[in-house]
Design a protein around this motif. Structure first.
Motif, PDB file in Angstrom:
ATOM      1  N   ARG A 102       0.804  -1.223   0.000  1.00 43.71           N
ATOM      2  CA  ARG A 102       0.000   0.000   0.000  1.00 43.71           C
ATOM      3  C   ARG A 102       0.837   1.273   0.000  1.00 43.71           C
ATOM      4  N   ALA A 103       2.104   1.174   0.331  1.00 44.19           N
ATOM      5  CA  ALA A 103       2.932   2.387   0.392  1.00 44.19           C
ATOM      6  C   ALA A 103       2.843   3.212  -0.898  1.00 44.19           C
ATOM      7  N   PRO A 104       3.005   2.606  -2.078  1.00 47.72           N
ATOM      8  CA  PRO A 104       2.847   3.392  -3.312  1.00 47.72           C
ATOM      9  C   PRO A 104       1.419   3.381  -3.850  1.00 47.72           C
ATOM     10  N   ARG A 105       0.495   2.753  -3.133  1.00 44.42           N
ATOM     11  CA  ARG A 105      -0.900   2.627  -3.597  1.00 44.42           C
ATOM     12  C   ARG A 105      -1.851   3.039  -2.469  1.00 44.42           C
ATOM     13  N   PRO A 106      -1.812   4.277  -2.033  1.00 44.23           N
ATOM     14  CA  PRO A 106      -2.623   4.683  -0.876  1.00 44.23           C
ATOM     15  C   PRO A 106      -4.125   4.619  -1.111  1.00 44.23           C
ATOM     16  N   ASP A 107      -4.558   4.540  -2.363  1.00 43.89           N
ATOM     17  CA  ASP A 107      -5.991   4.504  -2.650  1.00 43.89           C
ATOM     18  C   ASP A 107      -6.551   3.088  -2.703  1.00 43.89           C
ATOM     19  N   VAL A 108      -5.697   2.084  -2.546  1.00 41.81           N
ATOM     20  CA  VAL A 108      -6.179   0.698  -2.550  1.00 41.81           C
ATOM     21  C   VAL A 108      -6.763   0.350  -1.186  1.00 41.81           C
ATOM     22  N   VAL A 109      -7.961  -0.226  -1.202  1.00 44.34           N
ATOM     23  CA  VAL A 109      -8.608  -0.686   0.036  1.00 44.34           C
ATOM     24  C   VAL A 109      -8.410  -2.198   0.138  1.00 44.34           C
ATOM     25  N   ILE A 110      -7.919  -2.658   1.278  1.00 46.44           N
ATOM     26  CA  ILE A 110      -7.645  -4.089   1.481  1.00 46.44           C
ATOM     27  C   ILE A 110      -8.488  -4.601   2.646  1.00 46.44           C
ATOM     28  N   THR A 111      -9.127  -5.736   2.429  1.00 46.52           N
ATOM     29  CA  THR A 111      -9.796  -6.422   3.534  1.00 46.52           C
ATOM     30  C   THR A 111      -9.046  -7.730   3.781  1.00 46.52           C
ATOM     31  N   LEU A 112      -8.765  -8.005   5.045  1.00 43.21           N
ATOM     32  CA  LEU A 112      -8.042  -9.220   5.430  1.00 43.21           C
ATOM     33  C   LEU A 112      -8.884  -9.965   6.443  1.00 43.21           C
TER      34      LEU A 112
END
Length: 321
Positions: free
Chosen positions: A114-124
């Motif tokens: 996510r460091a270079p992709r701050p707009d990605v939402v991740i569910t774990l």
């Protein structure tokens, strides 16, 4: 109105003249006038009053203009999002994993991803191995991470990494001086183990049975991180694999592998008939990078790990180490 007519109308409203609109659109002035006339015919009302080579917006044009601006803003947003999705910079990535992965490799991988992709939402979602495979098969998760051999329709399961199975103990423990351990070395130790319904719990039973050493678990848990916390508290030593120790980082604990050596194989679960998104592909690549960064040193010469193949997961498994 067509998209072209809306664009011409917007430019004329913003710039005030046919000449300026034509220059901004890189077309001729007659073309702008013609497109405006077509739009007016399609709408059934005038957009501009033509007085002495000047255009004066009608009340209808002024009422239509805010919606036109909003429409183009939305279109620009769609185009930006399409670029982000194509380059893997935005979107949602759903991950299901057993707790051994969720507590160990995946947090580091997610942070790096996510460091270079701050707009990605991740569910774990941390759950059992069977539920991981089921979520991926039902397209409720894009990727799954397990240590089981799994046979569930609709998914493909491939090897991702391998870690040694052994004993986690304080660095100052007397057995930490040994490079490898046998089950017999642990006969007088207070043992912390995972539930016997979990893959690593079953693996511990088999390792001790193969060595003809009785296995007496003093404390049974369902997560590797809990086992490591108990070791830190002085409650005993834990029977775990390398992933378990990765989930409880620190210099105070060490893991000594068993001899004969046993590998625990981490596996990646993916949809069988569903193409993976760019986000999913990039995340798997990051996970492999994190695995490489945490890879243990090669075993001494002459030590050949024995990879254990486990049977398919049983539906009775309700958690995973």
């Amino acid at each position: 109105m067509s998209l072209r007519e809306l664009d011409v109308f917007r430019r004329v409203m913003e710039l005030g003249t046919v000449t300026a609109a034509a220059e901004a659109l890189h077309i001729s002035q007659p073309a702008v006038s013609r497109i405006l006339q077509q739009a007016e015919q399609r709408l059934g009302f005038a957009l501009f009053l033509r007085r002495r080579k000047r255009l004066i917006a009608t009340a209808e044009a002024r009422a239509l203009f805010p919606q036109t601006t909003a429409a183009f803003a939305a279109l620009d947003g769609v185009q930006r999002r399409a670029v982000e999705l194509r380059t893997g910079r935005a979107g949602v990535l759903r991950i299901a994993a057993i707790s051994a992965f969720a507590n160990a490799l995946l947090p580091a991988a997610i942070a790096r991803f996510r460091a270079p992709r701050p707009d990605v939402v991740i569910t774990l979602q941390a759950t059992s191995a069977l539920q991981v495979a089921t979520l991926v098969a039902d397209h409720q998760a894009d990727l799954g991470f397990i240590i089981d051999s799994m046979s569930v329709p609709g998914v493909s399961v491939g090897d991702l990494c391998a870690t040694a199975f052994g004993c986690v103990m304080p660095r100052a423990h007397r057995l930490a001086a040994k490079p490898r351990l046998r089950p017999a070395d642990l006969e007088n130790e207070t043992l912390i183990g995972l539930s016997r319904q979990l893959p690593l719990g079953l693996l511990a039973m088999r390792a001790f049975a193969d060595a003809d050493v009785p296995l007496s678990i003093a404390i049974e848990v369902t997560q590797s991180t809990v086992a490591c916390a108990l070791v830190r508290a002085g409650a005993g030593v834990a029977l775990l694999d390398g992933l378990g120790l990765m989930g409880a980082p620190g210099d105070d604990l060490v893991m000594r592998p068993f001899w004969p050596a046993i590998e625990v194989v981490g596996r990646l679960v993916q949809p069988r008939h569903h193409p993976q998104s760019r986000l999913a592909q990039d995340f798997v690549a990051i996970v492999r990078e994190v695995i490489a960064d945490n890879a243990p040193k090669p075993a001494p010469a002459g030590v050949s790990p024995r990879r254990v193949r486990r049977p398919p997961a049983s539906p009775s498994r309700t958690a995973s180490g």
